[in-house]
Design a protein around this motif. Structure first.
Motif, PDB file in Angstrom:
ATOM      1  N   LEU A  32     -22.251   2.777  82.303  1.00 21.23           N
ATOM      2  CA  LEU A  32     -23.202   1.713  82.651  1.00 21.23           C
ATOM      3  C   LEU A  32     -23.170   1.456  84.152  1.00 21.23           C
ATOM      4  CD1 LEU A  32     -22.706  -0.855  79.740  1.00 21.23           C
ATOM      5  CD2 LEU A  32     -24.359   1.010  79.922  1.00 21.23           C
ATOM      6  N   ASP A  33     -21.974   1.407  84.723  1.00 26.50           N
ATOM      7  CA  ASP A  33     -21.848   1.213  86.175  1.00 26.50           C
ATOM      8  C   ASP A  33     -22.605   2.292  86.938  1.00 26.50           C
ATOM      9  OD1 ASP A  33     -20.162  -0.959  85.694  1.00 26.50           O
ATOM     10  OD2 ASP A  33     -18.328   0.189  86.043  1.00 26.50           O
ATOM     11  N   SER A  34     -22.497   3.542  86.470  1.00 26.55           N
ATOM     12  CA  SER A  34     -23.155   4.649  87.177  1.00 26.55           C
ATOM     13  C   SER A  34     -24.674   4.564  87.083  1.00 26.55           C
ATOM     14  CB  SER A  34     -22.657   6.000  86.654  1.00 26.55           C
ATOM     15  OG  SER A  34     -23.171   6.250  85.352  1.00 26.55           O
ATOM     16  N   LEU A  35     -25.179   3.806  86.104  1.00 27.42           N
ATOM     17  CA  LEU A  35     -26.625   3.611  85.953  1.00 27.42           C
ATOM     18  C   LEU A  35     -27.102   2.343  86.659  1.00 27.42           C
ATOM     19  CD1 LEU A  35     -27.000   4.603  82.200  1.00 27.42           C
ATOM     20  CD2 LEU A  35     -27.692   5.938  84.213  1.00 27.42           C
ATOM     21  N   GLY A  36     -26.186   1.633  87.307  1.00 29.11           N
ATOM     22  CA  GLY A  36     -26.547   0.416  88.026  1.00 29.11           C
ATOM     23  C   GLY A  36     -26.471  -0.849  87.201  1.00 29.11           C
ATOM     24  N   ILE A 131     -25.182  -9.859  82.079  1.00 29.71           N
ATOM     25  CA  ILE A 131     -25.618  -8.505  82.412  1.00 29.71           C
ATOM     26  C   ILE A 131     -26.681  -8.569  83.497  1.00 29.71           C
ATOM     27  CG2 ILE A 131     -27.414  -8.432  80.629  1.00 29.71           C
ATOM     28  CD1 ILE A 131     -26.630  -5.459  80.183  1.00 29.71           C
ATOM     29  N   ILE A 132     -26.664  -7.582  84.379  1.00 30.17           N
ATOM     30  CA  ILE A 132     -27.715  -7.411  85.383  1.00 30.17           C
ATOM     31  C   ILE A 132     -28.236  -5.988  85.258  1.00 30.17           C
ATOM     32  CG2 ILE A 132     -28.327  -7.353  87.826  1.00 30.17           C
ATOM     33  CD1 ILE A 132     -26.115  -9.359  88.363  1.00 30.17           C
ATOM     34  N   THR A 182     -31.539   6.445  93.425  1.00 33.77           N
ATOM     35  CA  THR A 182     -30.192   5.891  93.551  1.00 33.77           C
ATOM     36  C   THR A 182     -29.299   6.245  92.372  1.00 33.77           C
ATOM     37  OG1 THR A 182     -31.070   4.040  94.827  1.00 33.77           O
ATOM     38  CG2 THR A 182     -28.879   3.744  93.866  1.00 33.77           C
ATOM     39  N   TYR A 183     -29.848   6.224  91.144  1.00 30.02           N
ATOM     40  CA  TYR A 183     -28.989   6.305  89.961  1.00 30.02           C
ATOM     41  C   TYR A 183     -29.192   7.523  89.062  1.00 30.02           C
ATOM     42  CZ  TYR A 183     -27.875   1.503  91.160  1.00 30.02           C
ATOM     43  OH  TYR A 183     -27.462   0.384  91.823  1.00 30.02           O
TER      44      TYR A 183
END
Length: 193
Positions: A32-36, A131-132, A182-183
């Motif tokens: 999830l972090d890697s997807l922003g 969540i953001i 970016t992602y």
């Protein structure tokens, strides 16, 4: 703690069902972090706004509102939930802090090299979790089978919620392009735990 897994699209159940594979294909939070996607969990207390105030200050959110999603509180309940479950993006971050209840955000996973089928990651949220989702990310939302959620929405400007339903012309949207650049990498793949 926020939980995530690969959404089983072949499951014929209602979108509000978990849609897990057997065995479950869990997705680590690092994916999830890697997807922003950013997420926080806080123990629920009745009188301590410090958690939300800290996030508001760090990220420049100046307005909030609270919404309640339930059959009793939401006009056109079924139609509204269907609208939320339509794949869309926003030109600003979508931030939700769950006060009560539970629900699911589904985010589009990067396509695996050589594959055309898209996968979705289902993110389960419960009270005390925030969540953001970044601007330009395709996603959808639904309640779970409990059919109730009360959440705080946070905004950098005046409260607004403008979904842009997925369409080919959105690929040229500056926020979508920025998100993809970016992602999403052509060689990315979803890591299951």
């Amino acid at each position: 703690m926020v939980q995530a897994w690969i959404y089983n699209a072949s499951d014929p159940a209602s979108p509000r069902a978990p849609h897990k594979y057997t065995p479950n294909r869990a997705v680590p939070l690092s994916t999830l972090d890697s997807l922003g996607v950013q997420q926080w969990t806080r123990e629920q207390t009745t009188s301590s706004p410090d958690f939300v105030d800290k996030i508001r200050s760090q990220r420049g959110y100046v307005n909030t509102d609270t919404v309640c999603l339930s059959r009793e509180k939401l006009p056109d309940y079924d139609a509204t939930l269907q609208k939320f479950f339509t794949v869309h993006m926003h030109e600003d971050e979508e931030i939700r802090y769950l006060l009560e209840g539970s629900g699911y955000f589904d985010v589009q996973a990067p396509r695996k090299e050589g594959e055309e089928d898209e996968e979705w990651i289902r993110i389960a949220l419960t009270a005390g979790e925030m969540i953001i989702l970044p601007a330009g990310m395709y996603h959808r939302f639904t309640l779970d089978e409990n059919n109730f959620l009360r959440c705080m929405r946070l905004f950098k400007e005046d409260p607004k919620w403008t979904p842009l339903n997925r369409a080919p012309e959105l690929e040229d949207n500056q926020y979508r392009r920025a998100y993809v650049e970016t992602y999403l990498k052509p060689s990315s793949s979803v890591q299951a735990a």
